[in-house]
Design an enzyme around this catalytic site. Structure first.
Site, PDB file in Angstrom:
ATOM      1  CD  GLU A 192      43.950  35.680  46.650  1.00 12.30           C
ATOM      2  OE1 GLU A 192      44.855  36.465  47.000  1.00 12.30           O
ATOM      3  OE2 GLU A 192      43.112  35.220  47.445  1.00 12.30           O
TER       4      GLU A 192
ATOM      5  CE  LYS B 262      44.555  32.696  30.290  1.00 11.09           C
ATOM      6  NZ  LYS B 262      45.997  32.401  30.192  1.00 11.09           N
TER       7      LYS B 262
ATOM      8  N   GLY C  90      46.794  37.122  39.456  1.00 13.38           N
ATOM      9  CA  GLY C  90      47.682  37.784  38.506  1.00 13.38           C
ATOM     10  C   GLY C  90      47.900  39.230  38.907  1.00 13.38           C
ATOM     11  CB  SER C  91      49.387  42.041  37.089  1.00 10.42           C
ATOM     12  OG  SER C  91      48.565  42.113  35.941  1.00 10.42           O
TER      13      SER C  91
ATOM     14  CD  GLU D 146      53.676  42.525  41.946  1.00  7.67           C
ATOM     15  OE1 GLU D 146      52.994  42.705  40.921  1.00  7.67           O
ATOM     16  OE2 GLU D 146      53.446  41.624  42.767  1.00  7.67           O
TER      17      GLU D 146
ATOM     18  CB  CYS E 139      51.923  37.495  45.059  1.00  7.94           C
ATOM     19  SG  CYS E 139      51.436  35.944  45.833  1.00  7.94           S
TER      20      CYS E 139
END
Ligand code: NAD
Length: 487
Positions: free
Chosen positions: A253, A180, A231-232, A388, A287
């Protein structure tokens, strides 16, 4: 002029079971040019029926895919890499259209995607377990087996590379994939799916664009055996909670709040150049980039002078303009998030000594721009120094000695990458050991090299990608076999 992603081509469709379909979703995904805010067209969004169909197709395909000889799987992955190479320019344009980044950076991304398919193609037939003959008639074997169907959920910042990172890795290890893409950037993954569709058996790779709902449905699907998420950390938490109810293995990740530490003996010009690249590459939507720059007090003033002047000179602009070094944010949502972070930083007492100018032409007024920004005078525990931002913002902090630098660097919830700039070998080795991060770069910018395991400590994630041993094992389950052949 770059080819418009919705002109002179059939409508974009999702890939399910080897066929391109419009999907059953009641909504679609508007694809926006981040430089202007203009909606370029609509991509399909997967609904529950599409998620079901994609997982079923991947389950069916898994039965034979897992037993296909590794050499044959390797040949298919090499062919996908080759097709990405042949369609390089087209994929570069596509990424710049939907993500906004300068073409030269999209080109690096597309090349990385090609190299990643090649890397895992080469790894496919070299990954095997061990066998020990204990005694005549006794044998022990350790074998690595695929999990089955891997759900791959990726963000928008490097769409071709993220498609390849987990997509190629999952296929190389004998898994089948339901991928996705992020709702902001569905086209790069869909185009790679188009290039790969007739190379792979039907159902081995399925690509279903969608937003949060599609992600939630995919993660909750009982036909999924492994979740690979980029992602976050907030989303990672939710996915881990959903995976926990079924004891599903995952690869996470996640985000970072990476520190680079500049010692007084560093080559200051090199460090300034490195920090400009690390903090502002990909408009800071990286990232692995350094959002915190810790500078020894003896060189703080000199560093700041050179750094602010370099940042003020950065050319911000349309990704299709060859002069642009920094592009827009990917979306209005990301632009607002970064804007709020900067407002909060100044409200908490931080200063902004330098920003780069933004494009002034009328057609860019609706774009998602944020100027590359230097932040100083923030406390090490201020929000801007601990959370972040994921935008073009570099926070500069002074430190007095090695212990203080280590304390500040490690005093965040994240631990993805770190940088150390020094000519002293002892300092370099000590710092590399003491910093809590999955990747440490010394006197250079971390570039997520293929062949080196990439992943985080703490809230930055679990598992490693980009290398051979760690990544291939992460996507495989281990079986121990004891055998006796005596009569
Ligand atoms: P995000 O977590 O909002 O979304 C990432 C993906 O997850 C998207 O495809 C999104 O649609 C999907 N998603 C969102 N909620 C979901 C849910 N509840 N269930 C299932 N799927 C869901 O992240 P983002 O804003 O798109 O990306 C930026 C983040 O990604 C940053 O934190 C960045 O550090 C991180 N990132 C990490 C790496 C790495 O390798 N460690 C690389 C790139 C980006």
């Amino acid at each position: 002029m770059a080819q418009h992603p919705f002109m002179d081509r059939p409508a974009w469709k999702m890939l399910i079971g080897g066929a391109f379909v419009s999907g059953s979703g009641s909504t679609s995904l508007p694809v926006t040019n981040p430089a202007t805010g203009e909606v370029l067209g609509e991509a399909p969004a997967a609904g529950q029926a599409d998620v079901d169909a994609a997982v079923t197709a991947a389950r069916d395909a898994y039965r034979s895919w897992r037993w296909i000889q590794p050499e044959k799987r390797a040949a298919m992955l090499f062919e996908i890499a080759e097709r990405i190479r042949r369609h390089h320019d087209e994929l570069v344009d596509l990424e710049t259209w939907e993500n906004g980044k300068p073409r030269v950076q999209s080109a690096r991304d597309v090349t990385n995607a090609e190299r990643t398919f090649r890397f895992y193609a080469g790894a496919t037939d070299k990954f095997y377990g061990q066998a020990v003959l204990d005694a005549p008639g006794e044998m022990r074997k350790i074998v690595y087996e695929p999990y089955g169907v891997v759900a791959v959920i990726i963000p928008w910042n490097w769409p071709p590379m993220h498609t390849a990172d987990f997509g190629a890795l999952a296929l190389a290890t004998g898994n089948t994939v339901v991928l996705k893409p992020a709702p902001e950037t569905p086209l790069s993954s869909l185009r790679i799916a188009e290039l790969a569709a007739d190379v792979l058996p039907p159902g081995v790779l399925n690509v279903i664009p969608g937003g949060v709902d599609t992600g939630v449905q995919l993660v909750a699907h009982p036909g999924i055996d492994f979740i690979a998420f980029t992602g976050s950390d907030r989303t990672g938490e939710k996915i881990l909670a959903a995976a926990a109810t079924r004891i599903l293995p995952t690869m996470m990740e996640l985000g970072g709040k990476n520190a680079s530490i500049i010692f007084p003996d560093a080559d200051l010009d090199k460090a300034v150049q490195g920090m400009v690249r690390s903090a502002f590459f990909n408009s800071g939507q990286a990232c692995s980039g350094s959002e915190r720059v810790l500078v020894h007090q003896d060189v703080y003033k000199a560093f700041l002078e050179r750094f602010t002047s370099a940042v003020a000179g950065l050319v911000v602009g349309d990704g299709f303009d060859e002069r642009s070094i920094v592009g827009p944010m990917v979306s209005r949502r990301q632009q607002e998030k970064v804007r709020e972070a900067l407002e909060r930083a100044t409200a908490e007492g931080a200063c902004i000594p330098a920003q780069a100018p933004l494009p002034t032409e009328g057609r860019y007024t609706g774009g998602f721009w944020i100027p590359p920004t230097v932040v100083t005078e923030a406390a090490p525990d201020a929000t801007i120094m601990t959370e972040e931002v994921f935008g073009p913002v570099a926070g500069i902090l002074p430190f007095s000695d090695e212990d203080e630098a280590v304390r500040i660097a490690n005093a965040v919830d994240y631990g993805l990458t770190a940088g150390v700039w020094t000519r002293d070998l002892g300092t370099a080795h000590r710092m590399a050991s003491r910093i809590e991060a999955g990747v440490v770069a010394v006197n250079r910018v971390n570039t997520g090299e293929l062949g080196l395991p990439f992943g985080g400590y703490k809230r930055s994630g679990v598992g490693r990608k980009k290398d051979f041993t760690e990544a291939m094992r992460s996507f495989s389950r281990v079986k121990a076999i004891q055998m006796n052949f005596e009569d």
